[in-house]
Design an enzyme around this catalytic site. Sequence first.
Site, PDB file in Angstrom:
ATOM      1  N   ASP A   8       0.652  -0.831   0.004  1.00 20.16           N
ATOM      2  CA  ASP A   8       0.088  -0.191   0.210  1.00 20.16           C
ATOM      3  C   ASP A   8       0.441   1.403  -0.309  1.00 20.16           C
ATOM      4  O   ASP A   8       2.193   0.907  -0.303  1.00 20.16           O
ATOM      5  CB  ASP A   8      -0.836   0.094   1.357  1.00 20.16           C
ATOM      6  CG  ASP A   8      -0.495   0.034   2.309  1.00 20.16           C
ATOM      7  OD1 ASP A   8       0.571   0.163   2.941  1.00 20.16           O
ATOM      8  OD2 ASP A   8      -0.892   0.315   3.513  1.00 20.16           O
ATOM      9  N   HIS A   9       0.382   3.011  -0.064  1.00 24.75           N
ATOM     10  CA  HIS A   9       1.144   4.108   0.031  1.00 24.75           C
ATOM     11  C   HIS A   9       2.547   3.573   1.646  1.00 24.75           C
ATOM     12  O   HIS A   9       2.883   4.172   0.804  1.00 24.75           O
ATOM     13  CB  HIS A   9       0.116   4.810   0.231  1.00 24.75           C
ATOM     14  CG  HIS A   9      -0.775   4.416   1.376  1.00 24.75           C
ATOM     15  ND1 HIS A   9      -2.462   3.906   1.461  1.00 24.75           N
ATOM     16  CD2 HIS A   9      -1.257   5.546   2.941  1.00 24.75           C
ATOM     17  CE1 HIS A   9      -2.473   3.731   2.208  1.00 24.75           C
ATOM     18  NE2 HIS A   9      -1.474   5.284   3.992  1.00 24.75           N
ATOM     19  N   CYS A  65       3.122  -2.984   4.108  1.00 22.17           N
ATOM     20  CA  CYS A  65       2.053  -2.364   4.467  1.00 22.17           C
ATOM     21  C   CYS A  65       3.369  -1.257   5.645  1.00 22.17           C
ATOM     22  O   CYS A  65       4.432  -1.500   5.768  1.00 22.17           O
ATOM     23  CB  CYS A  65       0.757  -2.514   4.815  1.00 22.17           C
ATOM     24  SG  CYS A  65       0.869  -3.454   6.483  1.00 22.17           S
ATOM     25  N   GLY A  66       2.809  -0.489   6.570  1.00 22.23           N
ATOM     26  CA  GLY A  66       3.160   0.836   7.360  1.00 22.23           C
ATOM     27  C   GLY A  66       4.040  -0.333   8.126  1.00 22.23           C
ATOM     28  O   GLY A  66       4.813  -0.856   8.916  1.00 22.23           O
ATOM     29  N   THR A  67       2.669  -1.147   8.874  1.00 17.30           N
ATOM     30  CA  THR A  67       3.646  -2.512   9.933  1.00 17.30           C
ATOM     31  C   THR A  67       3.799  -3.824   9.316  1.00 17.30           C
ATOM     32  O   THR A  67       3.861  -4.675  10.545  1.00 17.30           O
ATOM     33  CB  THR A  67       2.351  -2.172  10.908  1.00 17.30           C
ATOM     34  OG1 THR A  67       0.887  -2.911  10.334  1.00 17.30           O
ATOM     35  CG2 THR A  67       1.939  -0.620  11.569  1.00 17.30           C
ATOM     36  N   GLY A  68       3.336  -4.242   8.393  1.00 16.13           N
ATOM     37  CA  GLY A  68       2.675  -5.416   8.227  1.00 16.13           C
ATOM     38  C   GLY A  68       1.120  -5.889   8.489  1.00 16.13           C
ATOM     39  O   GLY A  68       1.455  -7.183   8.032  1.00 16.13           O
ATOM     40  N   ILE A  69       1.149  -5.068   9.288  1.00 15.32           N
ATOM     41  CA  ILE A  69       0.360  -5.868  10.173  1.00 15.32           C
ATOM     42  C   ILE A  69      -1.450  -6.107   9.079  1.00 15.32           C
ATOM     43  O   ILE A  69      -2.024  -7.977   9.103  1.00 15.32           O
ATOM     44  CB  ILE A  69      -0.097  -5.486  11.588  1.00 15.32           C
ATOM     45  CG1 ILE A  69       0.559  -5.586  12.753  1.00 15.32           C
ATOM     46  CG2 ILE A  69      -1.076  -5.904  12.826  1.00 15.32           C
ATOM     47  CD1 ILE A  69       0.772  -4.969  13.915  1.00 15.32           C
ATOM     48  N   GLY A  70      -2.236  -5.171   8.971  1.00 14.40           N
ATOM     49  CA  GLY A  70      -3.134  -5.196   8.423  1.00 14.40           C
ATOM     50  C   GLY A  70      -2.690  -6.505   6.167  1.00 14.40           C
ATOM     51  O   GLY A  70      -3.929  -7.178   6.542  1.00 14.40           O
ATOM     52  N   MET A  71      -1.484  -6.581   6.057  1.00 11.29           N
ATOM     53  CA  MET A  71      -1.131  -7.597   4.902  1.00 11.29           C
ATOM     54  C   MET A  71      -1.057  -9.226   5.108  1.00 11.29           C
ATOM     55  O   MET A  71      -1.685  -9.895   4.823  1.00 11.29           O
ATOM     56  CB  MET A  71      -0.201  -6.909   4.177  1.00 11.29           C
ATOM     57  CG  MET A  71       0.120  -6.137   3.979  1.00 11.29           C
ATOM     58  SD  MET A  71      -0.618  -5.767   1.863  1.00 11.29           S
ATOM     59  CE  MET A  71      -0.012  -4.741   1.156  1.00 11.29           C
ATOM     60  N   HIS A  98      10.146 -23.806   9.145  1.00 13.04           N
ATOM     61  CA  HIS A  98       8.455 -24.597   9.715  1.00 13.04           C
ATOM     62  C   HIS A  98       8.057 -24.502   9.660  1.00 13.04           C
ATOM     63  O   HIS A  98       6.826 -25.223   9.635  1.00 13.04           O
ATOM     64  CB  HIS A  98       8.914 -24.182  11.363  1.00 13.04           C
ATOM     65  CG  HIS A  98      10.469 -24.501  12.086  1.00 13.04           C
ATOM     66  ND1 HIS A  98      10.509 -24.532  13.159  1.00 13.04           N
ATOM     67  CD2 HIS A  98      11.131 -25.217  11.865  1.00 13.04           C
ATOM     68  CE1 HIS A  98      12.005 -25.300  14.190  1.00 13.04           C
ATOM     69  NE2 HIS A  98      12.728 -25.661  12.752  1.00 13.04           N
ATOM     70  N   ARG A 132       8.161 -33.353  10.154  1.00 15.51           N
ATOM     71  CA  ARG A 132       7.501 -33.525  10.800  1.00 15.51           C
ATOM     72  C   ARG A 132       6.022 -31.727  11.325  1.00 15.51           C
ATOM     73  O   ARG A 132       5.027 -31.370  10.834  1.00 15.51           O
ATOM     74  CB  ARG A 132       7.578 -33.002  12.543  1.00 15.51           C
ATOM     75  CG  ARG A 132       9.221 -31.651  12.793  1.00 15.51           C
ATOM     76  CD  ARG A 132       9.794 -31.731  14.534  1.00 15.51           C
ATOM     77  NE  ARG A 132      10.335 -31.459  14.829  1.00 15.51           N
ATOM     78  CZ  ARG A 132      11.559 -30.718  14.308  1.00 15.51           C
ATOM     79  NH1 ARG A 132      12.018 -32.212  13.244  1.00 15.51           N
ATOM     80  NH2 ARG A 132      12.171 -29.677  15.104  1.00 15.51           N
ATOM     81  N   HIS A 133       7.417 -30.905   9.757  1.00 13.73           N
ATOM     82  CA  HIS A 133       6.414 -29.415  10.017  1.00 13.73           C
ATOM     83  C   HIS A 133       5.513 -29.805   9.063  1.00 13.73           C
ATOM     84  O   HIS A 133       4.488 -28.922   8.890  1.00 13.73           O
ATOM     85  CB  HIS A 133       7.527 -29.079   9.494  1.00 13.73           C
ATOM     86  CG  HIS A 133       8.371 -28.762  10.551  1.00 13.73           C
ATOM     87  ND1 HIS A 133       8.683 -27.809  11.631  1.00 13.73           N
ATOM     88  CD2 HIS A 133      10.040 -28.442  10.799  1.00 13.73           C
ATOM     89  CE1 HIS A 133       9.786 -27.784  12.360  1.00 13.73           C
ATOM     90  NE2 HIS A 133      10.725 -28.350  12.278  1.00 13.73           N
TER      91      HIS A 133
HETATM   92  C1  RB5 Z   1      -1.864   2.619   5.995  1.00 16.22           C
HETATM   93  O1  RB5 Z   1      -1.800   4.090   7.060  1.00 16.22           O
HETATM   94  C2  RB5 Z   1      -1.146   1.231   7.214  1.00 16.22           C
HETATM   95  O2  RB5 Z   1      -2.608   1.704   8.261  1.00 16.22           O
HETATM   96  C3  RB5 Z   1      -0.862   0.227   6.355  1.00 16.22           C
HETATM   97  O3  RB5 Z   1      -0.085   0.936   5.820  1.00 16.22           O
HETATM   98  C4  RB5 Z   1      -0.499  -0.820   7.682  1.00 16.22           C
HETATM   99  O4  RB5 Z   1       0.019   0.048   8.181  1.00 16.22           O
HETATM  100  C5  RB5 Z   1      -1.662  -1.643   8.202  1.00 16.22           C
HETATM  101  O5  RB5 Z   1      -1.796  -2.991   9.121  1.00 16.22           O
END
Ligand code: RB5
Length: 141
Positions: A8-9, A65-71, A98, A132-133
């Site tokens: 994303d951006h 993405c910004g944190t990688g969490i959303g992706m 693994h 096993r993995h």
């Molecule tokens: C975008 O502002 C941000 O929310 C996105 O890049 C990401 O970090 C979401 O998990």
Amino acid sequence: MEIALGCDHGGLELKKELLPLLERAGHGIVDFGTFTEDSVDYPDFADQVCAALEENRCARGILICGTGIGMSIAANRHRHIRAALCHEAFTARMSREHNDANILCLGARVLGIAIALDIVRVWLETEFAGGRHLRRINKMG
Ligand code: RB5
């Protein structure tokens, strides 16, 4: 191997930094965007990268993405995707050995460039250990 890329951006600049590394290593790249700084929604890009793997157009994917969490949340909703959010090379290596992770997620606002490149290099070079993995992965469908 063919690698599907998506961001994303928040991940655009890091994705640009990764391209030369992937090219130098001889990988084919299918870049699903985004390509501008305009604000976009990360699930739209995660879904395209996951589809490329599910349709066997690409062997692995990298989502940023910004944190990688959303992706990582978006990618792991797909049944045959094992997306790993990694912050250093050790977990990147283990996610391959693994977990046979087929998507690497990166947080561009969390990582420095050198660490991110190291993660990607290790993740691409590491093979799944099987054994096993494999049994454990098969339990996830
Ligand atoms: C975008 O502002 C941000 O929310 C996105 O890049 C990401 O970090 C979401 O998990």
